[in-house]
Design a protein around this motif. Structure first.
Motif, mmCIF file in Angstrom:
data_model
loop_
_atom_site.group_PDB
_atom_site.id
_atom_site.type_symbol
_atom_site.label_atom_id
_atom_site.label_comp_id
_atom_site.label_asym_id
_atom_site.label_seq_id
_atom_site.Cartn_x
_atom_site.Cartn_y
_atom_site.Cartn_z
ATOM 1 N N GLN A 63 0.827 -1.196 0.000
ATOM 2 C CA GLN A 63 0.000 0.000 0.000
ATOM 3 C C GLN A 63 0.870 1.258 0.000
ATOM 4 N N LEU A 64 0.417 2.295 -0.770
ATOM 5 C CA LEU A 64 1.171 3.534 -0.895
ATOM 6 C C LEU A 64 1.118 4.335 0.396
ATOM 7 N N ASP A 65 2.294 4.681 0.843
ATOM 8 C CA ASP A 65 2.393 5.513 2.038
ATOM 9 C C ASP A 65 1.784 6.888 1.747
ATOM 10 N N PRO A 66 0.915 7.417 2.592
ATOM 11 C CA PRO A 66 0.323 8.738 2.332
ATOM 12 C C PRO A 66 1.373 9.825 2.093
ATOM 13 N N ARG A 67 2.495 9.755 2.788
ATOM 14 C CA ARG A 67 3.540 10.756 2.562
ATOM 15 C C ARG A 67 4.135 10.623 1.183
ATOM 16 N N CYS A 68 4.315 9.368 0.718
ATOM 17 C CA CYS A 68 4.828 9.145 -0.631
ATOM 18 C C CYS A 68 3.845 9.676 -1.666
ATOM 19 N N PHE A 69 2.547 9.437 -1.445
ATOM 20 C CA PHE A 69 1.520 9.957 -2.352
ATOM 21 C C PHE A 69 1.554 11.480 -2.393
ATOM 22 N N TYR A 70 1.763 12.095 -1.255
ATOM 23 C CA TYR A 70 1.827 13.572 -1.199
ATOM 24 C C TYR A 70 2.992 14.093 -2.032
ATOM 25 N N TRP A 71 4.171 13.474 -1.902
ATOM 26 C CA TRP A 71 5.333 13.931 -2.647
ATOM 27 C C TRP A 71 5.160 13.709 -4.146
ATOM 28 N N LEU A 72 4.590 12.572 -4.522
ATOM 29 C CA LEU A 72 4.355 12.313 -5.945
ATOM 30 C C LEU A 72 3.375 13.323 -6.529
ATOM 31 N N SER A 73 2.337 13.655 -5.767
ATOM 32 C CA SER A 73 1.373 14.654 -6.234
ATOM 33 C C SER A 73 2.032 16.020 -6.384
ATOM 34 N N SER A 74 2.885 16.371 -5.442
ATOM 35 C CA SER A 74 3.574 17.667 -5.510
ATOM 36 C C SER A 74 4.485 17.744 -6.723
ATOM 37 N N ILE A 75 5.217 16.650 -6.977
ATOM 38 C CA ILE A 75 6.117 16.629 -8.139
ATOM 39 C C ILE A 75 5.314 16.749 -9.431
ATOM 40 N N ALA A 76 4.186 16.048 -9.513
ATOM 41 C CA ALA A 76 3.346 16.111 -10.713
ATOM 42 C C ALA A 76 2.831 17.531 -10.947
ATOM 43 N N ILE A 77 2.411 18.204 -9.871
ATOM 44 C CA ILE A 77 1.909 19.581 -10.003
ATOM 45 C C ILE A 77 3.018 20.517 -10.461
ATOM 46 N N VAL A 78 4.218 20.358 -9.897
ATOM 47 C CA VAL A 78 5.353 21.201 -10.306
ATOM 48 C C VAL A 78 5.688 20.989 -11.777
ATOM 49 N N LEU A 79 5.678 19.724 -12.227
ATOM 50 C CA LEU A 79 5.971 19.444 -13.635
ATOM 51 C C LEU A 79 4.927 20.064 -14.556
ATOM 52 N N ILE A 80 3.664 19.998 -14.161
ATOM 53 C CA ILE A 80 2.608 20.609 -14.974
ATOM 54 C C ILE A 80 2.786 22.123 -15.047
ATOM 55 N N LEU A 81 3.105 22.746 -13.918
ATOM 56 C CA LEU A 81 3.318 24.198 -13.906
ATOM 57 C C LEU A 81 4.519 24.585 -14.768
ATOM 58 N N LEU A 82 5.591 23.787 -14.702
ATOM 59 C CA LEU A 82 6.749 24.062 -15.545
ATOM 60 C C LEU A 82 6.406 23.940 -17.021
ATOM 61 N N TRP A 83 5.619 22.929 -17.361
ATOM 62 C CA TRP A 83 5.206 22.762 -18.758
ATOM 63 C C TRP A 83 4.393 23.968 -19.228
ATOM 64 N N ILE A 84 3.469 24.432 -18.382
ATOM 65 C CA ILE A 84 2.661 25.609 -18.738
ATOM 66 C C ILE A 84 3.554 26.834 -18.900
ATOM 67 N N PHE A 85 4.531 26.992 -17.998
ATOM 68 C CA PHE A 85 5.430 28.146 -18.074
ATOM 69 C C PHE A 85 6.210 28.146 -19.387
ATOM 70 N N PHE A 86 6.788 26.999 -19.740
ATOM 71 C CA PHE A 86 7.575 26.945 -20.966
ATOM 72 C C PHE A 86 6.706 27.093 -22.213
ATOM 73 N N ALA A 87 5.454 26.621 -22.140
ATOM 74 C CA ALA A 87 4.547 26.812 -23.275
ATOM 75 C C ALA A 87 4.248 28.298 -23.476
ATOM 76 N N VAL A 88 3.978 29.001 -22.363
ATOM 77 C CA VAL A 88 3.733 30.451 -22.454
ATOM 78 C C VAL A 88 5.002 31.174 -22.905
ATOM 79 N N PHE A 89 6.139 30.755 -22.363
ATOM 80 C CA PHE A 89 7.405 31.379 -22.744
ATOM 81 C C PHE A 89 7.651 31.214 -24.241
ATOM 82 N N ARG A 90 7.410 30.023 -24.739
ATOM 83 C CA ARG A 90 7.654 29.779 -26.167
ATOM 84 C C ARG A 90 6.702 30.569 -27.035
#
Length: 250
Positions: A63-90
């Protein structure tokens, strides 16, 4: 007939030795046949329960540790924000290459002191800045070459100019004839009395350092290649450009 119970006969000494000792006060002994004694849980269920415990423990580990799930969710959100930033930048800040076209070519006689000097070429270009938020500055150090097939027949410098966003600029460039033997086909056309030999294909190559300025400044080296055809090629004439294809890249 006497109804009174008869006394039990006395037990033999061998039987008396097999009886359990008399119980103490307030103690009772109940004897149950061996085949009616049950264990809880039965022996055959111990293995099943043990296997169930092992399976539950392994599932809990998987079973996934809740803390591990939290970190994975945070990383996914950061990656999405970075993708949006570079899309706007481009979309808004990455420079687009300017668009070029050849709109005029005139051949001039060579030096009057040297009748055999190669001709010079007056070329008119049109440059379009397609960027909405960036100006383009064409720096010193650029050069322009006119080629017939793979032979360079003229060369010169590209002028230092600037373009505002979405601005279209007409650029005049004079290319001197090179002190080399011209290709035979070019020489034949130049010496002909009439320019009646049909269309000819030429190439114009621009190599130019440029700077894009907006909220962010970019420095690039621009290369432009225009392959075009003219309807005639003779001295003191203004050939008509009948087709062309220009490619621009960094």
């Amino acid at each position: 007939m006497d109804d009174q119970p008869r006394p039990l006969p006395p037990l033999p000494p061998s039987r008396l030795s097999q009886l359990p000792p008399p119980p103490s006060s307030n103690t009772y002994i109940i004897q149950i046949p061996r085949d009616q004694i049950y264990r809880i849980p039965p022996p055959e269920n111990e293995i099943i329960l043990r296997n169930l415990d092992i399976e539950r423990a392994s599932k809990k580990k998987k079973q996934l540790d809740p803390r591990c799930f939290y970190w994975l969710s945070s990383i996914a959100i950061v990656l999405i924000l970075l993708w949006i930033f570079f899309a706007v930048f481009r979309a808004y800040f990455q420079p687009k290459t300017p668009e070029f076209s050849v709109i005029g070519l005139v051949l001039r006689k060579g030096s009057s002191s040297n009748k055999h000097a190669n001709p010079s070429y007056d070329i008119t270009l049109k440059a379009q800045n397609p960027n909405k938020n960036m100006d383009i500055f064409y720096k010193k150090g650029g050069n322009v070459s006119l080629l017939f097939k793979r032979d360079r027949i003229g060369g010169g410098e590209y002028p230092s100019i600037s373009q505002e966003s979405k601005e279209s600029t007409t650029i005049h460039v004079t290319l001197a004839g090179l002190a080399t033997q011209l290709p035979k086909e070019i020489e034949t056309r130049l010496n002909a009395k009439k320019a009646s030999d049909g269309p000819i294909s030429l190439s114009l190559v621009v190599s130019e350092p440029v700077e894009f300025k907006g909220l962010i400044t970019f420095k690039e080296h621009l290369t432009v290649t225009c392959d075009f055809r003219v309807n005639k090629f003779a001295l003191s004439t203004k050939p008509k450009i009948i087709s062309q294809e220009c490619r621009t890249n960094f």
